[in-house]
Enzyme design. Sequence first.
Site, mmCIF file in Angstrom:
data_model
loop_
_atom_site.group_PDB
_atom_site.id
_atom_site.type_symbol
_atom_site.label_atom_id
_atom_site.label_comp_id
_atom_site.label_asym_id
_atom_site.label_seq_id
_atom_site.Cartn_x
_atom_site.Cartn_y
_atom_site.Cartn_z
ATOM 1 N N PHE A 73 23.534 8.812 29.783
ATOM 2 C CA PHE A 73 22.496 8.933 28.761
ATOM 3 C C PHE A 73 23.009 9.792 27.596
ATOM 4 O O PHE A 73 23.525 10.892 27.807
ATOM 5 C CB PHE A 73 21.240 9.567 29.370
ATOM 6 C CG PHE A 73 20.141 9.768 28.347
ATOM 7 C CD1 PHE A 73 19.545 8.681 27.717
ATOM 8 C CD2 PHE A 73 19.721 11.050 28.004
ATOM 9 C CE1 PHE A 73 18.555 8.868 26.773
ATOM 10 C CE2 PHE A 73 18.726 11.248 27.060
ATOM 11 C CZ PHE A 73 18.138 10.151 26.440
ATOM 12 N N GLN A 74 22.849 9.312 26.401
ATOM 13 C CA GLN A 74 23.288 9.980 25.180
ATOM 14 C C GLN A 74 24.774 10.355 25.218
ATOM 15 O O GLN A 74 25.168 11.416 24.761
ATOM 16 C CB GLN A 74 22.415 11.203 24.876
ATOM 17 C CG GLN A 74 20.976 10.803 24.534
ATOM 18 C CD GLN A 74 20.166 11.924 23.914
ATOM 19 O OE1 GLN A 74 20.396 13.103 24.198
ATOM 20 N NE2 GLN A 74 19.205 11.565 23.067
ATOM 21 N N LYS A 88 28.814 19.623 28.596
ATOM 22 C CA LYS A 88 27.810 20.597 29.007
ATOM 23 C C LYS A 88 28.321 21.560 30.094
ATOM 24 O O LYS A 88 27.996 22.744 30.071
ATOM 25 C CB LYS A 88 26.574 19.860 29.516
ATOM 26 C CG LYS A 88 25.453 20.808 29.893
ATOM 27 C CD LYS A 88 24.129 20.146 29.664
ATOM 28 C CE LYS A 88 23.007 21.053 30.146
ATOM 29 N NZ LYS A 88 21.758 20.700 29.503
ATOM 30 N N MET A 137 23.060 1.714 -10.474
ATOM 31 C CA MET A 137 24.494 1.492 -10.629
ATOM 32 C C MET A 137 24.857 0.061 -10.253
ATOM 33 O O MET A 137 25.604 -0.613 -10.969
ATOM 34 C CB MET A 137 25.274 2.501 -9.774
ATOM 35 C CG MET A 137 26.767 2.462 -9.990
ATOM 36 S SD MET A 137 27.240 2.734 -11.715
ATOM 37 C CE MET A 137 27.634 4.469 -11.716
ATOM 38 N N GLU A 149 20.402 15.048 11.675
ATOM 39 C CA GLU A 149 21.758 15.612 11.756
ATOM 40 C C GLU A 149 22.580 15.293 10.508
ATOM 41 O O GLU A 149 23.441 16.082 10.110
ATOM 42 C CB GLU A 149 22.484 15.097 12.994
ATOM 43 C CG GLU A 149 21.988 15.704 14.306
ATOM 44 C CD GLU A 149 20.861 14.887 14.942
ATOM 45 O OE1 GLU A 149 20.343 13.958 14.277
ATOM 46 O OE2 GLU A 149 20.498 15.174 16.091
#
Lengths: 551, 165
Positions: free
Chosen positions: A111-112, A161, A465, A49
Site C-alpha cells: 500500500f502506497q 519506515k 501563450m 505535496e
Amino acid sequence: MTGADIIIETLIEQGTEVVFGYPGGQAINIYDAIYKRADRIKHVLTAHEQGAAHAADGYARASGKVGVVIATSGPGATNLVTGIANAYLDSIPVVAITGNVPCSLIGRDSFQEVDIVGITMPIVKHNYCVKDVTKLADTIREAFKIAKEGRPGPVLIDVPKDVQIADIPFENKPILPEKPDPIVSETDLNAAIEMINASKRPYIYCGGGVVSKDAGKEVEELAELIDAPVGFSMMGLAAIPHSNPRALGMIGMHGKYSAIKIKSKSDLIIALGVRFSDRATGNKNAYMPNAKILHIDIDPAELDKNINSTLGIVGNVKSVIAAINKRLEKTERPYWQNEIENIKALERTIPEHKSDMLTPYKVVDTVAAAAKPTTPIATDVGQHQMWVAQRYPFEGARTLISSGGLGTMGFGLGAAIGACMATNERTVLFTGDGSFGMNLNELATAVSQKLPIVIVLMNNGVLGMVRQWQTMFFNKHYSQTTLERKTDFVKLAEAFGAKGMRANTPSELEECVKKAFASDGPVVIDCYIDKDERVLPMIPPGGTMDDLVVE
Amino acid sequence: MKKFIIGMLVSNQSGVLTRISGMFGRRGFNIDSLVVGVTEHPEFSRMTITMTGEDYDRDQIIKQLEKLHDVYEVREMLADEIVSRELVLIKVAADRKTRQEIMTAANVFRSKIVDFSTDSLLIEMTGESSKLEAFIELMKDYGIIELCRTGVVSLDRGATCLKNK
C-alpha cells in the site's frame, strides 16, 4: 535516537530552519520527530505535496540556502516529482525526504509503495534509499553537500519506515566541506583576456549561474572595465540591478529588442553561467556566426553542449570573473557605445501598445511602483511570465522566482510561499488564470501562514501563450485555449480566507495595489486584460534575429 | 560515425547500472555494449561501454558520466593503447556431414568446442569483436541455433590504469 529523530536532528545540524511538507502513513514517525522539535524547526503544511516542493524551491531561490521538503510514500512522493524536476532544470538546491514502506515490504506492491528512487533518477543530482539506519545521518549530510556544491540541484532521500523506527546513538558532525572550485589555468585566463582585448564589441550574457554564485558585483565590474552591455537569460535576469544603464534586459525568444539586436552586432559573447537553452538561442546552427564565444560555467558538460565556444572555462563564475577583472585594464569602446545607443534609440521608436484598458505592461509597472527593490517577484508560466521578464525593473539578485527550464505552470504560488518565508518580505506573485488554476489550493497555505503575498492575476480568460502560437502559427485554431470558466477569483480568494479585489482599469489597479501592499495576509488582485494581448517581440521557435516579430 | 570504448570505475552498489543506463536513454545516446563486473576492490565495479557516434557524443557522454555521483573515474580508452576482448558462446547446427568442417573452422579461429551433441556444437570463442563477427558470419552457412555475446571488456596496456579519483 530513532531514525526519524536523526532525520530532523541532521536537518537542524545542516542549518535548516524551515521545512515544507505533508504528513502521511509512512512519514508519521518523521512528523513525530518534528512535533518534538517545534521550537527548533518550523514546518509549513501545504495543501498538496507539489506545492511543498515548489515552496522549497522558491525558498532556495530567494535565500540561496538549501530548500527542504518532506512527503510520505507513494502518492506523496510522486506528487513531488514535478517540483523536483523543476528544481533540477533550474539547478536549485533542494533536499527532498520521502518516507517509504518498511524494507520487508519493498518490491511487493505494498500500500502506497512506489519506487521513488527509480522514478526520480533522471531528475535529481543524486538520490538514495537508506536501508541502514547507521548510514542515515551521513547520507543526509552528503545530500546537502551534493545539493549545494558545484552546479546545485535536487537530491532525494527515501527512508523506509523501519529505518525511521530503528534506534541508534546520534552525534552532531561539522558540515561537510563542498568540493573545491575547479582551478582555472593561467593559460585559459590569459586567453580569455586576449579575446576580450581583441574584441571591438564585447557583450556579456548572464545566466542563472551568476545568480546562483552571487557574482553580480563581479559582472558589473567586468562590464565597466570593458565597456560592455549586459544581456540576460531569463534565469539570469536579476543578476545585476536593472538601474545599471549597461543592463539591457532579457535575450531569447521573447527578449527585449535592444538586448537581442545589440547581441547580434557583437563580436564576442562572454557567456557566464548559461547553458544556451533553445529558448535563448533560437536556431543553434545560425547562432552568432560572426562572434567568438567565451563560455564560463561550473559544469564542464555545458561547454560545447548546445553551442560550441571559442574558449570554454570550467570554473565558478564569481572567482573566474574576479580573476579576469584583476588582469584587465579599463578600456573604453566609444564606437560600440555609439552603436548601442543607436539601437536603443531605434527601440524607443517602436510604438508601445496603448490602451485605456489594463495592459500587461501597465499591470507590471503599477506593481513595480509599489514594490521595494528587495521584493521577491514570483511568477507562474506563460504570457504573464514573459511580460514580467521583459518589463519588471529587477534590482536584487534573488528577487526573480520563476520556473525557467521546466516551464512549470502552477509553480508560482508555492514558490511565492517559499520566497516569502525565506525573506520575511512582502512577496508578489504574477500569475495568469491558467497557471493559477493549477495550484491555487496553496492559497490555503498562504492564509494559514498569514503570509503577505500579493497575487496579481492577469486574467484574460484564455491560455494566452498557447493561444498566441495558435494565432501566429495555427490559423487561429483556438483549440482548448478558451477557458469559459466563470471563476470569480474575488469570491474564491475570500472563500480561502484571503482578500480579493478586482481591477478593470489602470486607476482601479492602482487603488487595489495600494490596499494590497498595506494588507497583512495574502491578497488576490484579479486584473482583467485583453485576450489578444501578445508577448512581443518574438523570435519564432528555431528562428534567428532575422525572423524577429516586433509588432 | 566512429566506434568508441569508454572505461569506468563506479561504486559497487545496487541501482548504479540503472542510473548509468538511464542517463544514456534520457540523453539519447546509443550504446553498442555495456559490461559491468566486480573488481579486485569490493567498493568498485568496472564498466566498459562501447558506442558508435561522433566526437560530440563521446565528449558529452564522458562529461555527463563524470557528473554522476557513483562514477569515480571515466575516460575514453583508445584502441591502440588497450587490449579488448569479447567472448561469444555460439551453438551451431552440425550433423555428420558438416561437423568436421565446423570443427576445423573453430580450430583455425582458436576457439573451443565446449559441448557436442548429435545435431549441434557449442563453441566458445574469445577475441576482439571483429574476429568474433567474422566467425559468426562464417557459421551462418551451417545454421546458428543461438548465440550469446558478453560485450567488450578492455584494459590498458602497460602500467596505466583507471584510478580512483
